[in-house]
Design a protein around this motif. Structure first.
Motif, PDB file in Angstrom:
ATOM      1  N   ASP A   1      52.654   2.741 -33.153  1.00 46.57           N
ATOM      2  CA  ASP A   1      52.922   3.484 -31.918  1.00 46.57           C
ATOM      3  C   ASP A   1      53.325   4.912 -32.273  1.00 46.57           C
ATOM      4  O   ASP A   1      54.474   5.187 -32.585  1.00 46.57           O
ATOM      5  N   CYS A   2      52.365   5.810 -32.244  1.00 46.76           N
ATOM      6  CA  CYS A   2      52.612   7.219 -32.568  1.00 46.76           C
ATOM      7  C   CYS A   2      52.268   8.108 -31.379  1.00 46.76           C
ATOM      8  O   CYS A   2      51.882   9.280 -31.545  1.00 46.76           O
ATOM      9  N   VAL A   3      52.410   7.575 -30.174  1.00 52.36           N
ATOM     10  CA  VAL A   3      52.068   8.293 -28.939  1.00 52.36           C
ATOM     11  C   VAL A   3      52.774   9.639 -28.855  1.00 52.36           C
ATOM     12  O   VAL A   3      52.180  10.648 -28.449  1.00 52.36           O
ATOM     13  N   SER A   4      54.051   9.683 -29.234  1.00 48.87           N
ATOM     14  CA  SER A   4      54.846  10.903 -29.023  1.00 48.87           C
ATOM     15  C   SER A   4      54.230  12.132 -29.670  1.00 48.87           C
ATOM     16  O   SER A   4      54.308  13.238 -29.130  1.00 48.87           O
ATOM     17  N   LEU A   5      53.613  11.952 -30.845  1.00 49.88           N
ATOM     18  CA  LEU A   5      53.062  13.093 -31.565  1.00 49.88           C
ATOM     19  C   LEU A   5      51.890  13.729 -30.822  1.00 49.88           C
ATOM     20  O   LEU A   5      51.595  14.912 -31.015  1.00 49.88           O
ATOM     21  N   ILE A   6      51.227  12.954 -29.985  1.00 56.33           N
ATOM     22  CA  ILE A   6      50.113  13.475 -29.182  1.00 56.33           C
ATOM     23  C   ILE A   6      50.612  13.897 -27.806  1.00 56.33           C
ATOM     24  O   ILE A   6      50.238  14.950 -27.283  1.00 56.33           O
ATOM     25  N   LEU A   7      51.463  13.083 -27.226  1.00 55.20           N
ATOM     26  CA  LEU A   7      51.915  13.298 -25.844  1.00 55.20           C
ATOM     27  C   LEU A   7      52.631  14.635 -25.672  1.00 55.20           C
ATOM     28  O   LEU A   7      52.373  15.365 -24.700  1.00 55.20           O
ATOM     29  N   ALA A   8      53.525  14.981 -26.583  1.00 56.35           N
ATOM     30  CA  ALA A   8      54.321  16.197 -26.407  1.00 56.35           C
ATOM     31  C   ALA A   8      53.445  17.453 -26.334  1.00 56.35           C
ATOM     32  O   ALA A   8      53.580  18.249 -25.394  1.00 56.35           O
ATOM     33  N   PRO A   9      52.536  17.680 -27.292  1.00 58.57           N
ATOM     34  CA  PRO A   9      51.700  18.884 -27.170  1.00 58.57           C
ATOM     35  C   PRO A   9      50.718  18.839 -26.002  1.00 58.57           C
ATOM     36  O   PRO A   9      50.403  19.885 -25.426  1.00 58.57           O
ATOM     37  N   VAL A  10      50.228  17.651 -25.644  1.00 53.89           N
ATOM     38  CA  VAL A  10      49.337  17.554 -24.484  1.00 53.89           C
ATOM     39  C   VAL A  10      50.061  18.019 -23.229  1.00 53.89           C
ATOM     40  O   VAL A  10      49.537  18.818 -22.439  1.00 53.89           O
ATOM     41  N   LEU A  11      51.273  17.548 -23.030  1.00 52.58           N
ATOM     42  CA  LEU A  11      52.034  17.937 -21.841  1.00 52.58           C
ATOM     43  C   LEU A  11      52.370  19.416 -21.863  1.00 52.58           C
ATOM     44  O   LEU A  11      52.388  20.075 -20.812  1.00 52.58           O
ATOM     45  N   ALA A  12      52.632  19.950 -23.057  1.00 51.14           N
ATOM     46  CA  ALA A  12      52.929  21.381 -23.156  1.00 51.14           C
ATOM     47  C   ALA A  12      51.755  22.219 -22.660  1.00 51.14           C
ATOM     48  O   ALA A  12      51.941  23.250 -22.004  1.00 51.14           O
ATOM     49  N   VAL A  13      50.536  21.771 -22.967  1.00 52.88           N
ATOM     50  CA  VAL A  13      49.343  22.463 -22.481  1.00 52.88           C
ATOM     51  C   VAL A  13      49.251  22.385 -20.956  1.00 52.88           C
ATOM     52  O   VAL A  13      48.723  23.291 -20.302  1.00 52.88           O
ATOM     53  N   CYS A  14      49.809  21.303 -20.389  1.00 52.76           N
ATOM     54  CA  CYS A  14      49.731  21.075 -18.938  1.00 52.76           C
ATOM     55  C   CYS A  14      50.907  21.703 -18.189  1.00 52.76           C
ATOM     56  O   CYS A  14      51.246  21.277 -17.070  1.00 52.76           O
ATOM     57  N   ASP A  15      51.564  22.679 -18.806  1.00 49.77           N
ATOM     58  CA  ASP A  15      52.583  23.504 -18.145  1.00 49.77           C
ATOM     59  C   ASP A  15      53.877  22.769 -17.820  1.00 49.77           C
ATOM     60  O   ASP A  15      54.569  23.109 -16.862  1.00 49.77           O
ATOM     61  N   VAL A  16      54.190  21.757 -18.616  1.00 50.54           N
ATOM     62  CA  VAL A  16      55.524  21.168 -18.541  1.00 50.54           C
ATOM     63  C   VAL A  16      56.166  21.295 -19.924  1.00 50.54           C
ATOM     64  O   VAL A  16      55.482  21.525 -20.923  1.00 50.54           O
ATOM     65  N   TYR A  17      57.478  21.150 -19.978  1.00 55.15           N
ATOM     66  CA  TYR A  17      58.223  21.368 -21.218  1.00 55.15           C
ATOM     67  C   TYR A  17      58.812  20.047 -21.701  1.00 55.15           C
ATOM     68  O   TYR A  17      59.332  19.260 -20.907  1.00 55.15           O
ATOM     69  N   VAL A  18      58.716  19.831 -23.019  1.00 53.58           N
ATOM     70  CA  VAL A  18      59.100  18.538 -23.590  1.00 53.58           C
ATOM     71  C   VAL A  18      60.071  18.748 -24.760  1.00 53.58           C
ATOM     72  O   VAL A  18      59.647  18.908 -25.907  1.00 53.58           O
ATOM     73  N   PRO A  19      61.394  18.749 -24.494  1.00 52.64           N
ATOM     74  CA  PRO A  19      62.368  18.771 -25.588  1.00 52.64           C
ATOM     75  C   PRO A  19      62.663  17.328 -26.002  1.00 52.64           C
ATOM     76  O   PRO A  19      63.572  16.679 -25.480  1.00 52.64           O
ATOM     77  N   MET A  20      61.880  16.796 -26.928  1.00 55.93           N
ATOM     78  CA  MET A  20      61.927  15.367 -27.240  1.00 55.93           C
ATOM     79  C   MET A  20      62.919  15.098 -28.373  1.00 55.93           C
ATOM     80  O   MET A  20      62.674  15.446 -29.528  1.00 55.93           O
ATOM     81  N   ILE A  21      64.028  14.479 -28.017  1.00 53.91           N
ATOM     82  CA  ILE A  21      65.023  14.077 -29.019  1.00 53.91           C
ATOM     83  C   ILE A  21      64.676  12.655 -29.438  1.00 53.91           C
ATOM     84  O   ILE A  21      64.783  11.716 -28.652  1.00 53.91           O
ATOM     85  N   SER A  22      64.239  12.506 -30.679  1.00 57.79           N
ATOM     86  CA  SER A  22      63.676  11.243 -31.151  1.00 57.79           C
ATOM     87  C   SER A  22      64.556  10.593 -32.208  1.00 57.79           C
ATOM     88  O   SER A  22      65.561  11.160 -32.633  1.00 57.79           O
ATOM     89  N   GLY A  23      64.131   9.400 -32.645  1.00 59.34           N
ATOM     90  CA  GLY A  23      64.915   8.641 -33.612  1.00 59.34           C
ATOM     91  C   GLY A  23      64.081   8.215 -34.803  1.00 59.34           C
ATOM     92  O   GLY A  23      62.876   8.486 -34.898  1.00 59.34           O
TER      93      GLY A  23
END
Length: 433
Positions: A88-110
């Protein structure tokens, strides 16, 4: 207030007041609550539970035990959380995809937990990258790039950090109330407007059955919404790895393939990422069809790849990650096939066993002080339901030594059941709102 009185209430199946739970969370952070009292509280909650109101109050109290970020950005601040699985490596793709879609993603991960891989461990397979940033750096990267995947500072939900360590040694980890407060306190401290939850269900997840996953998803959604963050959840299948690889560098590699437009590298990973991204955009008021189209275009156009590369460079990683990622990821010295001991179909995959096999290779931690080997793992995993012949590959193992590779091969063969073909499983099982 008195910690003993609060513990006694939970022991008697009573829910402490909001003020009491807020005080207790603050006491966890500033040490006014002793280790013995924290352990007693955790066990009492594990055995007797809290009410819905108590769960929200504990979540908010733990969130407010440290810094809570506030943002002034020209777009909504959103995030996603997965309850953990394999591949499950969704986060690595999801964050930049959303950034392109004009939302901001400050992802605090573990980091990895048990048999599941951690987003931060995967990112650290990239040489030079530093996920330990200051709040000022987090703010700058989020504003400039649109996304930042980093570790929590010591001031983010300190009550959770202390209570989690105590739960781990007092056999009180498996409590829906405590899991809910732990997950959400850190996420909500990031100052989110919307949150999507990916609650995994199946052999590779912590929640093995749909009922367990549904109970956790419902608790998380209700508590997050009760705390003022618009939240939905998807219950998703984890009866086989989400991507056809398990490990750190190998999972980064498959993410790079997806970001490069190669959906065939992992259709399940691609499709779930698109669904989660699109749902977050819908939660921000966008049309469902338009949201899915924007997400798909962000990937196919290469824009998401460019944002990912910008984030990596901002975190100290290679400046040419988009163009030359193959050369930057470490490779294991021993690579070989794991072959099927019999002919038939892949009837079942024990995802937890596969995850533990990667841990044994050095791709995860048995104890907190273990050093991770980012190069090891499994790739080209056979899919559930696929036909295999005797001696045909089940996967490829990447190991530091021949002995480790042989041990992993035995573990993989034991984790895969060869038999009659199984019915295809939907990727998204249910949505909880």
């Amino acid at each position: 207030m008195d910690a003993r009185a609060i513990i006694a209430k939970v022991r008697k199946h009573q829910t402490p007041s909001r003020e009491e739970l807020t005080w207790f969370a603050k006491g966890l952070a500033n040490k006014d609550v002793s280790d013995a009292q924290a352990g007693a509280f955790a066990m009492a909650v594990c055995l007797n539970g809290l009410s819905d109101e108590g769960r929200v109050a504990l979540t908010q109290g733990m969130r407010d035990s440290g810094d809570v970020l506030k943002w002034d950005l020209p777009g909504p601040v959103v995030d996603k959380h997965s309850t953990g699985g394999v591949g499950d490596c969704v986060s690595l793709i999801l964050a930049p995809v959303l950034a392109v879609c004009d939302v901001y993603v400050p992802m605090i991960s573990g980091r990895g937990l048990g048999h599941t891989g951690g987003t931060l461990d995967k990112l650290e397979a990239i040489p030079g990258l530093n996920i330990n940033v200051t709040e000022a750096q987090l703010r700058k990267i989020t504003r400039d790039v649109g996304c930042a995947i980093v570790s929590a500072t010591g001031q983010i939900a300190p009550a959770d950090r202390r209570l989690y360590a105590i739960r781990d040694v007092t056999a009180s980890v498996e409590s829906v109330d405590l899991i809910t407060a732990s997950i959400l306190s850190k996420k909500l401290a990031a100052g989110l407007e919307s949150l999507i939850l990916d609650v995994k269900c199946g052999s590779g997840a912590f929640m093995k059955t749909p009922d367990e996953a549904r109970a956790l998803a419902r608790a998380l959604v209700d508590a997050a919404n009760g705390a003022g963050c618009k939240t939905e959840a998807m219950i998703t299948d984890m009866n086989e790895p989400l991507a056809p690889c398990l490990g750190n560098a190998v999972e980064v590699a498959v993410c790079m393939e997806i970001l490069a437009g190669n959906k065939a590298a992992s259709p399940r990973l691609h499709d779930l990422t698109v669904a989660l991204c699109a749902r977050l955009l819908v939660m921000q008021g966008q049309d469902e069809g338009e949201a899915a189209a924007r997400v798909s275009k962000a990937i196919s156009s290469g824009a998401a790849m460019e944002r990912f590369a910008q984030m990596i460079a901002a975190l100290g990683g290679p400046p040419d990650m988009a163009e030359d990622w193959h050369t930057h990821l470490p490779r294991a010295p021993v690579v070989g096939d794991v072959v099927s001991p019999a002919a038939g179909h892949i009837a079942a995959i024990d995802g937890e066993a596969l995850g533990l096999a990667v841990v044994a290779l050095g791709g995860g931690r048995r104890v907190e002080t273990d050093r991770i080997d980012p190069a090891v793992g499994l790739t080209d995993m056979v899919a559930l339901g696929a036909a295999v012949g005797q001696g045909q590959p089940l996967c490829t193992v990447h190991a530091a030594t021949e002995e480790a590779a042989e041990e992993a091969a035995r573990a993989v063969q034991a984790a895969i059941t060869i038999g009659n073909p199984s019915a295809p499983q939907d990727l998204i099982l249910e949505r909880i709102t």
